[in-house]
Write a protein that holds these residues in place. Structure first.
Motif, PDB file in Angstrom:
ATOM      1  N   TRP A   1       9.371  -5.450  -7.906  1.00 55.66           N
ATOM      2  CA  TRP A   1       8.088  -5.682  -7.246  1.00 55.66           C
ATOM      3  C   TRP A   1       7.517  -4.352  -6.715  1.00 55.66           C
ATOM      4  CZ3 TRP A   1       7.071  -5.397  -1.867  1.00 55.66           C
ATOM      5  CH2 TRP A   1       5.857  -5.939  -1.462  1.00 55.66           C
ATOM      6  N   LEU A   2       8.385  -3.528  -6.151  1.00 61.20           N
ATOM      7  CA  LEU A   2       7.918  -2.227  -5.652  1.00 61.20           C
ATOM      8  C   LEU A   2       7.469  -1.332  -6.806  1.00 61.20           C
ATOM      9  CD1 LEU A   2      10.487  -1.311  -2.851  1.00 61.20           C
ATOM     10  CD2 LEU A   2       8.083  -1.906  -2.570  1.00 61.20           C
ATOM     11  N   ASP A   3       8.236  -1.358  -7.897  1.00 55.86           N
ATOM     12  CA  ASP A   3       7.846  -0.554  -9.068  1.00 55.86           C
ATOM     13  C   ASP A   3       6.483  -1.005  -9.583  1.00 55.86           C
ATOM     14  OD1 ASP A   3      10.178   0.799  -8.828  1.00 55.86           O
ATOM     15  OD2 ASP A   3      11.199  -0.155 -10.527  1.00 55.86           O
ATOM     16  N   GLY A   4       6.300  -2.334  -9.632  1.00 55.00           N
ATOM     17  CA  GLY A   4       5.018  -2.886 -10.080  1.00 55.00           C
ATOM     18  C   GLY A   4       3.899  -2.462  -9.149  1.00 55.00           C
ATOM     19  N   ALA A   5       4.185  -2.486  -7.846  1.00 51.53           N
ATOM     20  CA  ALA A   5       3.167  -2.103  -6.857  1.00 51.53           C
ATOM     21  C   ALA A   5       2.792  -0.639  -7.031  1.00 51.53           C
ATOM     22  CB  ALA A   5       3.689  -2.367  -5.451  1.00 51.53           C
ATOM     23  N   ALA A   6       3.779   0.185  -7.309  1.00 58.61           N
ATOM     24  CA  ALA A   6       3.519   1.616  -7.483  1.00 58.61           C
ATOM     25  C   ALA A   6       2.654   1.834  -8.725  1.00 58.61           C
ATOM     26  CB  ALA A   6       4.849   2.364  -7.608  1.00 58.61           C
ATOM     27  N   GLU A   7       2.961   1.104  -9.802  1.00 60.68           N
ATOM     28  CA  GLU A   7       2.167   1.249 -11.037  1.00 60.68           C
ATOM     29  C   GLU A   7       0.725   0.806 -10.814  1.00 60.68           C
ATOM     30  OE1 GLU A   7       4.252  -0.897 -14.083  1.00 60.68           O
ATOM     31  OE2 GLU A   7       5.989   0.434 -13.865  1.00 60.68           O
ATOM     32  N   ARG A   8       0.583  -0.321 -10.074  1.00 54.52           N
ATOM     33  CA  ARG A   8      -0.774  -0.827  -9.836  1.00 54.52           C
ATOM     34  C   ARG A   8      -1.574   0.159  -9.000  1.00 54.52           C
ATOM     35  NH1 ARG A   8       2.037  -5.740  -9.412  1.00 54.52           N
ATOM     36  NH2 ARG A   8       2.224  -5.512  -7.149  1.00 54.52           N
TER      37      ARG A   8
ATOM     38  N   ARG B   1       0.831  -1.214   0.000  1.00 52.68           N
ATOM     39  CA  ARG B   1       0.000   0.000   0.000  1.00 52.68           C
ATOM     40  C   ARG B   1       0.854   1.248   0.000  1.00 52.68           C
ATOM     41  NH1 ARG B   1      -3.476  -0.952   5.170  1.00 52.68           N
ATOM     42  NH2 ARG B   1      -1.324  -1.097   5.839  1.00 52.68           N
ATOM     43  N   ASN B   2       2.127   1.040   0.251  1.00 57.01           N
ATOM     44  CA  ASN B   2       2.991   2.196   0.436  1.00 57.01           C
ATOM     45  C   ASN B   2       4.317   1.982  -0.297  1.00 57.01           C
ATOM     46  OD1 ASN B   2       3.581   4.645   1.421  1.00 57.01           O
ATOM     47  ND2 ASN B   2       3.857   4.031   3.564  1.00 57.01           N
ATOM     48  N   PRO B   3       4.249   1.733  -1.624  1.00 59.85           N
ATOM     49  CA  PRO B   3       5.444   1.288  -2.340  1.00 59.85           C
ATOM     50  C   PRO B   3       6.578   2.307  -2.356  1.00 59.85           C
ATOM     51  CG  PRO B   3       3.639   1.703  -3.873  1.00 59.85           C
ATOM     52  CD  PRO B   3       3.070   1.799  -2.512  1.00 59.85           C
TER      53      PRO B   3
ATOM     54  N   GLN C   1       5.164   2.580   8.800  1.00 60.31           N
ATOM     55  CA  GLN C   1       4.446   2.490   7.517  1.00 60.31           C
ATOM     56  C   GLN C   1       5.366   2.079   6.362  1.00 60.31           C
ATOM     57  OE1 GLN C   1       0.959   3.436   6.808  1.00 60.31           O
ATOM     58  NE2 GLN C   1       0.797   3.198   9.001  1.00 60.31           N
ATOM     59  N   PRO C   2       6.093   0.971   6.492  1.00 63.22           N
ATOM     60  CA  PRO C   2       7.018   0.595   5.426  1.00 63.22           C
ATOM     61  C   PRO C   2       6.275   0.042   4.203  1.00 63.22           C
ATOM     62  CG  PRO C   2       6.908  -1.151   7.041  1.00 63.22           C
ATOM     63  CD  PRO C   2       6.039  -0.029   7.568  1.00 63.22           C
ATOM     64  N   ALA C   3       7.016  -0.051   3.095  1.00 63.41           N
ATOM     65  CA  ALA C   3       6.448  -0.696   1.911  1.00 63.41           C
ATOM     66  C   ALA C   3       6.308  -2.189   2.153  1.00 63.41           C
ATOM     67  CB  ALA C   3       7.367  -0.446   0.711  1.00 63.41           C
ATOM     68  N   ALA C   4       7.237  -2.753   2.919  1.00 62.87           N
ATOM     69  CA  ALA C   4       7.190  -4.178   3.240  1.00 62.87           C
ATOM     70  C   ALA C   4       8.056  -4.433   4.464  1.00 62.87           C
ATOM     71  CB  ALA C   4       7.702  -5.012   2.073  1.00 62.87           C
ATOM     72  N   VAL C   5       7.771  -5.537   5.141  1.00 62.38           N
ATOM     73  CA  VAL C   5       8.620  -6.016   6.237  1.00 62.38           C
ATOM     74  C   VAL C   5       9.413  -7.197   5.702  1.00 62.38           C
ATOM     75  CG1 VAL C   5       8.598  -7.176   8.484  1.00 62.38           C
ATOM     76  CG2 VAL C   5       7.119  -5.209   8.086  1.00 62.38           C
ATOM     77  N   LEU C   6      10.728  -7.154   5.867  1.00 66.33           N
ATOM     78  CA  LEU C   6      11.576  -8.247   5.376  1.00 66.33           C
ATOM     79  C   LEU C   6      12.099  -9.038   6.579  1.00 66.33           C
ATOM     80  CD1 LEU C   6      14.185  -8.160   2.538  1.00 66.33           C
ATOM     81  CD2 LEU C   6      14.838  -9.110   4.771  1.00 66.33           C
ATOM     82  N   VAL C   7      11.793 -10.333   6.577  1.00 65.44           N
ATOM     83  CA  VAL C   7      12.267 -11.212   7.663  1.00 65.44           C
ATOM     84  C   VAL C   7      13.164 -12.290   7.064  1.00 65.44           C
ATOM     85  CG1 VAL C   7      10.280 -10.814   9.176  1.00 65.44           C
ATOM     86  CG2 VAL C   7      10.185 -12.682   7.513  1.00 65.44           C
TER      87      VAL C   7
END
Ligand code: UD1
Length: 384
Positions: A374-381, A4-6, A95-101
């Motif tokens: 993936w983030l670029d794709g999320a931003a476009e979507r 939601r926050n790319p 409010q990150p774009a993603a959490v990486l574990v």
């Protein structure tokens, strides 16, 4: 899931020692990408002792955590719950774009679970490994984390098959290679020579020439039960009569040996008992060892990458490629079997092994590239 926050950064999570070697190259690759991927680092504080902790950050070049939850040790339920409770408000704020574990420790699952319930995308590095032993706490953490992850990065082919079998959509799975081996290759030149470690801790000088074994052991299935621990220490004492054994002790193992009054078993063999070592000391020891005995996951991979024989004190492994292609042999907990495998390695130098596919030191770069796309794709979507 969409991010939601790319445009925001990636919030990277670490908690325990085996996470540190995995996150270091990922952060480096993300910060080094063009343009850099913004990252922030959160430490849950699952491991807190300096010897389990800060010495790794320094040696591996990990930036100081931006956030530390200071959770510490407790039962699995309390530790996991406490990470979740403390992580939730932080996630709201970040409010990150993603959490990486990474990996499979309690902090991995706890933070992934909080993120997915908040609608924040989850990236899991080292996904899909399976021991098929649900008595192992890490196996539960692996299975559950993978089920709720949006991007899953694997280290070996078996992982992809496991994930597909569990219904994970193929589009989420990316075979990137092994980030632990990124760290190993990056660090090899700086490994502390075993001779330095020996003289620092007072080992007999001839050990370095005559050859030695390295032992690590901390799995609950090996150290929590008094009879099992006594039997394993007996086997290892016999090993130490064939080849000196260097034993950096995990705090959990040290505590159990004391609690069960087994310390004297380590007095009449050829042992060097050490505190938990830094990454670069451990690397130098493994590199020079004739063999390594372990119940760790990461060390099975590191020995394969180094071409050093590994004898795993477990009946199963979630990293089968280390047995199929690498230098690893599963010996389990049976003393006779352990001794037979050790004797075989000492006589015949062990399996030669080869380096598995994509364990080439560039896994983190591949991960950073996929995350970027993936983030670029999320931003476009989001715009569409
Ligand atoms: C955790 C991971 C395991 C990993 C291991 C590496 C889980 C389920 N397990 O197990 O996958 O291989 O880390 O170390 O997450 N302790 C200290 N100082 C510390 C940390 C721990 O003294 O900095 C002692 C405490 O007494 C604690 C015990 O070690 O009770 C176990 O620590 P904990 O983090 O709960 O699990 P590990 O056995 O370290």
């Amino acid at each position: 899931m969409r991010s939601r926050n790319p445009g925001a950064g990636i919030l990277c999570v670490v908690g325990a020692r085996p996470n540190f070697m995995k996150i270091a190259p990922v952060i480096r690759a993300m910060q080094g990408a063009t343009p850099p991927l913004p990252v922030r680092l959160l430490h849950t504080g699952q491991h807190y002792d300096a010897e389990m902790n800060s010495q790794y950050f320094e040696a591996l070049g990990i930036p100081d955590p931006d956030i530390n939850l200071g959770v510490g040790s407790a039962s699995h339920a309390v530790q996991t719950a406490e990470v979740m409770r403390r992580f939730e408000p932080v996630l709201d704020q970040e409010q990150p774009a993603a959490v990486l574990v990474v990996g499979d420790v309690n902090s991995t699952l706890a933070c992934a679970l909080v993120a997915v319930k908040k609608g924040v995308a989850v990236i899991h590095v080292e996904a899909g490994l399976r021991s098929f032993d649900r008595g192992m706490p890490e196996e539960i953490n692996r299975v559950l984390t993978d089920q709720i992850s949006d991007l899953l990065f694997t280290t070996e082919k078996s992982a992809r098959e496991n994930l597909l079998r569990e219904g994970i959509p193929e589009s989420r799975i990316h075979f990137a290679g092994n980030v632990m081996i990124d760290t190993l290759r990056y660090s090899l030149k700086r490994a502390v020579p075993s001779t330095h470690t020996f003289s620092r801790y007072g080992a007999p000088a001839d050990w370095a020439q005559g050859g030695f074994a390295v032992l690590t052991m901390h799995r609950p299935s090996n150290v929590d039960d008094a009879a099992t621990l006594r039997s394993l220490l007996g086997a290892i004492r016999d090993v130490s009569r064939r080849v000196p054994v260097v034993f950096p002790m995990h705090p959990r193992t040290r505590a159990k040996i004391e609690q069960y009054g087994l310390g004297s078993m380590l007095d009449d063999g050829s042992f060097l008992k050490l505190p938990p070592l830094g990454y670069l000391e451990m690397l130098g020891l493994m590199q020079a060892a004739r063999l390594v005995l372990t119940d760790s996951g990461g060390i099975q991979e590191e020995t394969t990458a180094l071409g050093v024989p590994c004898i795993t004190l477990r009946d199963n492994t979630e990293r089968p490629i280390t047995v199929e292609q690498g230098t690893n042999t599963l010996a389990g907990q049976n003393p006779a079997r352990i001794l037979a495998v050790v004797d075989d390695v000492l006589r015949n130098a062990g399996k030669a092994g080869r380096i598995p596919e994509l364990w080439d030191g560039r896994a983190s770069q591949r991960i950073a590239a996929v995350v970027r796309d993936w983030l670029d794709g999320a931003a476009e979507r989001l715009v569409a």
